[in-house]
Write an enzyme that holds these catalytic residues in place. Structure first.
Site, short mmCIF file in Angstrom:
data_model
loop_
_atom_site.label_atom_id
_atom_site.label_comp_id
_atom_site.label_asym_id
_atom_site.label_seq_id
_atom_site.Cartn_x
_atom_site.Cartn_y
_atom_site.Cartn_z
N GLU A 264 0.85 -1.19 0.00
CA GLU A 264 0.00 0.00 0.00
C GLU A 264 0.88 1.24 0.00
O GLU A 264 1.88 1.29 0.71
CB GLU A 264 -0.91 0.08 1.24
CG GLU A 264 -2.08 -0.87 1.27
CD GLU A 264 -2.95 -0.65 2.51
OE1 GLU A 264 -2.77 0.38 3.20
OE2 GLU A 264 -3.81 -1.51 2.78
N GLU A 318 -13.81 5.33 0.00
CA GLU A 318 -14.62 4.34 0.72
C GLU A 318 -15.36 5.05 1.86
O GLU A 318 -14.77 5.41 2.87
CB GLU A 318 -13.73 3.22 1.25
CG GLU A 318 -13.01 2.45 0.16
CD GLU A 318 -12.01 1.44 0.69
OE1 GLU A 318 -12.43 0.41 1.24
OE2 GLU A 318 -10.79 1.71 0.57
N LYS A 321 -15.37 3.88 5.87
CA LYS A 321 -14.17 3.74 6.68
C LYS A 321 -14.25 4.70 7.87
O LYS A 321 -14.59 5.87 7.72
CB LYS A 321 -12.92 4.04 5.85
CG LYS A 321 -12.66 3.04 4.75
CD LYS A 321 -11.27 3.19 4.15
CE LYS A 321 -10.21 2.68 5.10
NZ LYS A 321 -8.88 2.67 4.48
N GLU A 327 -9.49 9.44 5.84
CA GLU A 327 -9.60 7.99 5.75
C GLU A 327 -10.58 7.56 4.66
O GLU A 327 -10.46 6.47 4.11
CB GLU A 327 -10.05 7.41 7.09
CG GLU A 327 -8.99 7.44 8.17
CD GLU A 327 -7.77 6.63 7.79
OE1 GLU A 327 -7.93 5.48 7.34
OE2 GLU A 327 -6.65 7.15 7.92
#
Length: 540
Positions: A264, A318, A321, A327
């Site tokens: 990542e 997303e 999250k 985030e």
């Protein structure tokens, strides 16, 4: 005679092994699904194929996702969530059942190449570090029963917090509190030729130490270097320093030969009020420069020339999250498939990217003058643009005669597989109002039409669009106007808020540099190895 044949044969094999240096670094993408508004796995698979991305990481073994990537040739890294570690570590039968239900029915049509067991377990609230290795061993046993232990690698991904110290890189070491599980796990990786997986985020280091770390250093934009006084190695970016810290920490534990994979790395495009560096411009700058660095200048100061496999985080924003605003905003695409920013995954484009100004915290203003890309001229703004070689200015807009369903289908395609940057029609952006499918489709259709060369065939959309000679721009919503091109050096433009990017190569095109190198390796292999084996046969 036999000895001569054997000698020549092994020389051939040695040459073939030497040619393996042609293996290039890999760029993959993380496909996280912690959201309630994402496209179907089939649509996501289509998008990833369109982007010509060959390596994808998912965080579980969802059957619908595995099916979506069947027969695509895309290499998939799947995950075992932390919540499943206890079951996987306790009983071999649990793992056998999981393999039978979730892997074997879809392999090898779905090209699963690795399994990441647990996610950053040293930072997890329940600290499941003691479960990782037993789970890995049980998975290896299950794979071995099925004859897949040599084909699917097993590892576990960690954050940089696994180190007790990371700078200077040469002094890096793993935290002593993790040594009990870390050493036997590393031995397992060596035994099975699996990589050590690490998630690297220069963004967090910069965010937490803005007074000490220049933004340019985190974004690969620094004109100065940081020296490791113990080794004399010079670092022009934080990513290399973090990666070398892992190399040195592994060496300190006598695991010098383990391959390191970056599972990542990325940069958020939006954050809380205090996260001023979380902008689309900085996200684009970081990921663009990371791709160029990995593909064009592989290795680090401590390991020059070392291939680096990197998975960019993440494909989508997303919305489920937890945590602060950033985030939920690491994605390169919104949930509806439109670009947060237009990223060139090939690494070929050499156009400089413009990060957010480090002193004012603002984005550079787009120039009002034409942008010359060496082949044609594009003007962003009302009043029309320059048409190469003369001719009438044309735009492509949605037809008022088309149904909402037809327009929505065409809009989804343009903002997804059509690779149009549709961020301008997102809320609070200049082309969001009027908030109608007709208006949003007109902007998307025209952008696709212009960046594709502005030919009539590019304005078909199954009859849902029409060509016009009147500029449809209004207020601050400015429609692109571009000349027809020969198919090269096309410019893709964003909106007037400063999110303008120039991509010289279509996203779907493979890297010509890598392709040329691959062809060279094949040429050498044929010209050297073929005569080599012919000699073997003639002697035999």
């Amino acid at each position: 005679m036999d000895k001569r044949v054997k000698l020549i044969f092994w020389i051939c094999v040695s040459i073939l092994a030497f040619l393996d240096f042609g293996m290039a670094s890999k760029i993959g993408i993380c496909y996280g699904r912690n959201a309630d508004n994402l496209p179907s796995p089939n649509r996501v698979s289509e998008l990833i194929q369109h982007l010509n991305i060959k390596f994808v990481r998912i965080y579980d073994a969802n059957i619908d996702v595995l099916k979506a990537f069947a027969n695509t040739g895309i290499e998939l890294m799947i995950g075992v969530p932390n919540a499943d570690l206890l079951a996987f570590a306790q009983f071999q039968s649990n793992v056998d059942t999981w393999l039978s239900n979730n892997i074997l029915p879809y392999y090898p049509a779905t090209k699963i190449t690795s399994i990441s067991v647990g996610l950053e377990v040293t930072e997890a609230p329940d600290n499941a570090t003691g479960l990782v290795l037993p789970a890995m061993r049980n998975i290896h046993t299950a794979l071995k029963k099925s004859g897949l232990d040599k084909k699917i690698k097993i590892s576990s991904s960690f954050s940089l917090a696994i180190l007790s110290r990371s700078f200077p890189p040469s002094s890096a070491s793993f935290s002593k509190k993790h040594s009990a599980f870390l050493k036997p796990m590393l031995e397992f990786l060596v035994e099975n030729e699996s990589p050590f997986m690490i998630d690297l985020y220069p963004y967090y280091a910069y965010r937490d130490s803005t007074e000490k770390i220049p933004l340019e250093y985190a974004l690969f934009e620094s004109s100065s270097q940081v020296v490791d006084s113990a080794t004399g190695l010079l670092y022009s970016n934080m990513f290399d320093a973090q990666l070398d810290a892992i190399y040195f920490a592994l060496t300190a534990m006598n695991f010098k030969t383990i391959k390191v994979m970056v599972t990542e790395s990325g940069w958020p495009s939006k954050g809380s009020p205090k996260e001023t560096a979380a902008t689309p411009e900085n996200a684009l700058a970081y990921n663009t420069n990371l791709i160029r660095h990995v593909i064009g200048d592989p290795g680090t100061p401590a390991k020059p020339g070392e291939e680096i496999d990197v998975y960019l985080f993440s494909l989508f924003n997303e919305n489920r999250k937890p945590g602060i605003e950033s985030e939920r905003n690491w994605g390169m695409f919104y949930a509806n498939g439109t670009n947060v920013y237009a990223l060139d995954f090939t690494g070929e484009n050499t156009t400089p990217v413009s990060p957010t100004n480090v002193t004012t915290g603002t984005s550079p203003s787009p120039s009002s003058s034409p942008v010359d890309n060496g082949n044609s001229t594009v003007i962003i703004g009302g009043g029309g643009g320059v048409v190469g070689g003369g001719g009438t200015k044309k735009w492509c807009i949605a037809s008022s005669q088309a149904s909402v369903t037809e327009l929505q289908t065409a809009l989804d395609w343009a903002c997804g597989p059509g690779n149009v940057d549709c961020s301008a029609v997102q809320p609070d952006q200049p082309c969001f109002e009027p908030d109608t499918v007709l208006s949003h489709a007109s902007y998307a259709f025209n952008t696709y039409y212009q960046q594709s060369g502005a030919s009539s065939i590019d304005c078909s959309f199954n009859g849902a669009s029409v060509e016009v000679d009147k500029d449809p721009s209004y207020g601050n919503c400015l429609y692109m106007i571009a000349p027809a091109t020969t198919g090269f050096n096309r410019t893709m433009a964003g909106n007037i808020t400063g999110n303008i990017t120039a991509i010289d190569s279509p996203l779907a095109s493979p890297s010509s540099t890598n392709e040329a190198f691959r062809q060279m390796v094949i040429s050498v292999a044929v010209s050297v190895l073929l005569p080599c084996f012919v000699v073997c046969l003639s002697i035999w």
